[in-house]
Design a protein around this motif. Structure first.
Motif, short mmCIF file in Angstrom:
data_model
loop_
_atom_site.label_atom_id
_atom_site.label_comp_id
_atom_site.label_asym_id
_atom_site.label_seq_id
_atom_site.Cartn_x
_atom_site.Cartn_y
_atom_site.Cartn_z
N SER A 296 0.90 -1.25 -0.04
CA SER A 296 0.21 -0.07 -0.16
C SER A 296 0.91 1.25 0.05
O SER A 296 0.58 2.35 -0.57
N VAL A 297 2.11 1.12 0.73
CA VAL A 297 2.74 2.33 0.62
C VAL A 297 3.44 2.61 -0.57
O VAL A 297 3.55 3.59 -0.96
N LEU A 298 3.88 1.38 -1.20
CA LEU A 298 4.62 1.46 -2.05
C LEU A 298 3.59 2.01 -3.49
O LEU A 298 4.12 2.75 -4.47
N ARG A 299 2.49 1.36 -3.47
CA ARG A 299 1.64 2.02 -4.53
C ARG A 299 1.12 3.54 -4.28
O ARG A 299 0.78 4.07 -5.56
N LYS A 300 1.26 4.11 -3.15
CA LYS A 300 1.02 5.46 -2.83
C LYS A 300 2.12 6.49 -3.26
O LYS A 300 2.06 7.52 -3.93
N LEU A 301 3.37 5.77 -2.99
CA LEU A 301 4.48 6.43 -3.43
C LEU A 301 5.51 5.53 -3.93
O LEU A 301 6.37 5.41 -3.24
N PRO A 302 5.42 4.94 -5.37
CA PRO A 302 6.58 4.34 -5.63
C PRO A 302 7.91 4.83 -5.75
O PRO A 302 9.01 4.07 -5.63
N ALA A 303 7.95 6.27 -5.76
CA ALA A 303 9.34 6.75 -5.51
C ALA A 303 9.90 6.57 -4.23
O ALA A 303 11.15 6.77 -4.24
N ILE A 304 9.41 6.04 -3.16
CA ILE A 304 10.00 5.85 -2.16
C ILE A 304 10.99 4.78 -2.37
O ILE A 304 11.91 4.54 -1.39
N LEU A 305 11.09 3.74 -3.28
CA LEU A 305 12.10 2.97 -3.51
C LEU A 305 13.44 3.52 -4.07
O LEU A 305 14.37 2.73 -4.15
#
Length: 529
Positions: A296-305
């Motif tokens: 859910s976090v990744l889908r909200k902000l893929p740039a977090i990777l």
């Protein structure tokens, strides 16, 4: 210097490239012009002669075999996905070396027209001596192929000087043909220049296979160009084997997969073992092993990777040690506001948590504050928060108090301009600054509502409902309900049975189901059912 389009190259350098024609028809083999001095556009200097012969004499006779003709299907046309309709594209190749060596005047005249001076031609031959033994027609065709994908002018001169093997390597033609015809030449020239200036030609082999894999794994056809134009082609595709790309997509499928790649194509640049797995693993660990929550976090902000494990751990540690939050609380904040990971620890996180502590908030209150107003950690202080803080203090909020902290949390969701208009609206209706502060203590959201919407509700309260503006002091939440769907609808239904003096609180706070049941009961009493 002779301009491009003159002399030997003639109009061929600006020849249009139809999207569905064979490469061979696009690059016709033209007979070389006479080698007399009158055919050259400039005089060949003695130093040029020395450069040319030096490279011819030091290299044994080389023979370049033509590369096989490649059949490519345009990926961007609908027909490319129908096996019964194939588009055959014959790619031009480096032709075999003729028995006679290239005429000196022709060689230097050709590269002058491309944009190289005598010094650059010397560098070109020093880096790739075999150029002096290659058919001039094959070099011309290679340059035309580079131009057909958007690389020309200074970019072309720079590229062939930096990497002269582009003119002779047999791996180049299939790649350029695929980019031009399979991808309709839509890859940005700057991306291609960056790739071709640094990558060894051998890494271009299989590029088309890797692009087709992305399509097979689910990247929409209409998005493939977007993806390719937003990755480092060398890191994301050329350097990686097909198997690694496939495994990477499989790994990401547990957390959002293709959607993550389409929204953040640069994810394909990252190394699976050393970057993606550890970063996703950190979020999963913070979520107590819940992969769905991490997804859910990744889908909200893929740039977090794009942030390293060390960077994310540093943010989490600050929230643990300085704000006193648990990992569970930290993850909940990350879940509602993933950009907390991108906020500077020194400029934003530390000073703003310090502000909340100075206002008297304990760890539990800080957590509740950040869940409701996470933007407080991300907004600019100089361009946003500072103005709001000063304005709130001016109307009467005391500095370093919980009331001020809660008010600051509320106004993070509105602009400075709207906040000032809201306060001005209240003052224009006769409310004092003390009244505004009193209402905001009961219902902090009043400071973030749109001023135009508030004005309509206040007008309806006074003019249509016949109530006093000071009734808002007792029930400021009135301003948070929708005017048409809630306030007007319920007031019109209840006015006949409850009269004009009905309680605003009871009218609006009753749930929709309970209100509907009461309405039906009252209707039954009236009809005698």
């Amino acid at each position: 210097m002779v301009g491009v389009g003159l002399g030997l190259l003639g109009s061929s350098l600006t020849h249009p490239f139809p999207s569905s024609s064979a490469c061979s028809s696009l690059f016709p083999q033209q007979p070389p012009p006479p080698t007399t001095s009158s055919s050259a556009n400039f005089l060949v200097s003695s130093s040029s002669i020395a450069i040319f012969h030096r490279h011819q004499e030091c290299i044994p006779f080389l023979k370049f075999n033509g590369t096989p003709r490649n059949e490519l299907k345009p990926l961007l046309s609908q027909e490319s996905f129908r096996p019964s309709r194939q588009l055959s594209v014959a790619c031009s190749c480096i032709s075999s070396l003729p028995n006679s060596r290239i005429d000196l005047a022709m060689f230097f005249s050709f590269f002058r027209e491309v944009g190289l001076d005598e010094k650059e031609m010397g560098i070109l031959l020093d880096k790739n001596p075999s150029l002096s033994l290659v058919s001039l027609d094959s070099i011309r065709n290679r340059i035309l192929s580079l131009q057909s994908v958007g690389i020309d002018g200074l970019a072309l001169s720079y590229l062939i000087t930096k990497n002269p093997y582009l003119l002779t390597s047999e791996e180049i033609d299939p790649f350029l043909c695929f980019v031009r015809d399979g991808l309709e030449g839509k890859i940005e020239a700057s991306r291609l220049k960056r790739l071709l200036s640094s990558a060894e030609p051998r890494f271009l082999v299989g590029f088309d296979q890797k692009v087709r894999l992305l399509l097979q794994r689910g990247i929409p056809q209409e998005k493939i160009i977007h993806v390719l134009n937003n990755v480092n082609l060398y890191k994301a595709l050329c350097r990686k084997p097909v198997e690694e790309i496939d495994i990477t997509i499989t790994f990401l499928s547990r957390f959002g997969g293709i959607d993550l790649i389409v929204r953040r194509p640069v994810i394909l640049d990252y190394n699976l073992e050393t970057q993606l797995i550890p970063r996703v693993g950190f979020l999963t660990k913070l979520a107590a092993g819940d992969e769905r929550a991490a997804g859910s976090v990744l889908r909200k902000l893929p740039a977090i990777l794009s942030y390293s494990v060390e960077h994310m751990e540093g943010h989490a540690e600050l929230l643990r040690s300085f704000a006193g939050l648990s990992d569970e609380e930290i993850f909940k904040i990350v879940l509602v506001f993933p950009n907390v990971i991108s906020a500077s620890r020194e400029r934003k996180l530390h000073p703003r948590i310090e502000f909340l502590k100075q206002c008297g908030l304990n760890s539990n209150e800080i957590f509740k504050f950040l869940i409701k107003a996470p933007l407080f950690l991300g907004l600019s202080f100089e361009e946003n928060l500072a103005y709001k803080l000063v304005f709130l203090v001016k109307i009467g909020y005391r500095y370093r108090t919980k009331d001020l902290a809660l008010a600051m949390g509320s106004v993070t969701r509105t602009s400075c301009e709207n906040m000032q208009k809201v306060i001005g609206l209240f003052l224009s209706y006769g409310l004092s600054c003390e009244d505004i502060i009193s209402m905001s203590r009961k219902h902090p959201q009043i400071l973030q509502y749109n001023h135009s919407s508030l004005e309509k509700k206040m007008e309806y309260l006074i003019e249509d409902m016949g109530r006093e503006i000071r009734e808002l002091m007792a029930f400021p939440a009135f301003l948070g309900y929708k005017l048409d769907d809630r306030i007007k609808a319920r007031y019109e239904l209840k006015r006949e049975t409850l009269g004009e003096g009905m309680s605003l609180n009871k009218l609006l706070t009753v749930s929709a189901d309970r209100f509907s049941r009461k309405k039906n009961e009252e209707r039954s009493v009236v009809t005698g059912d």
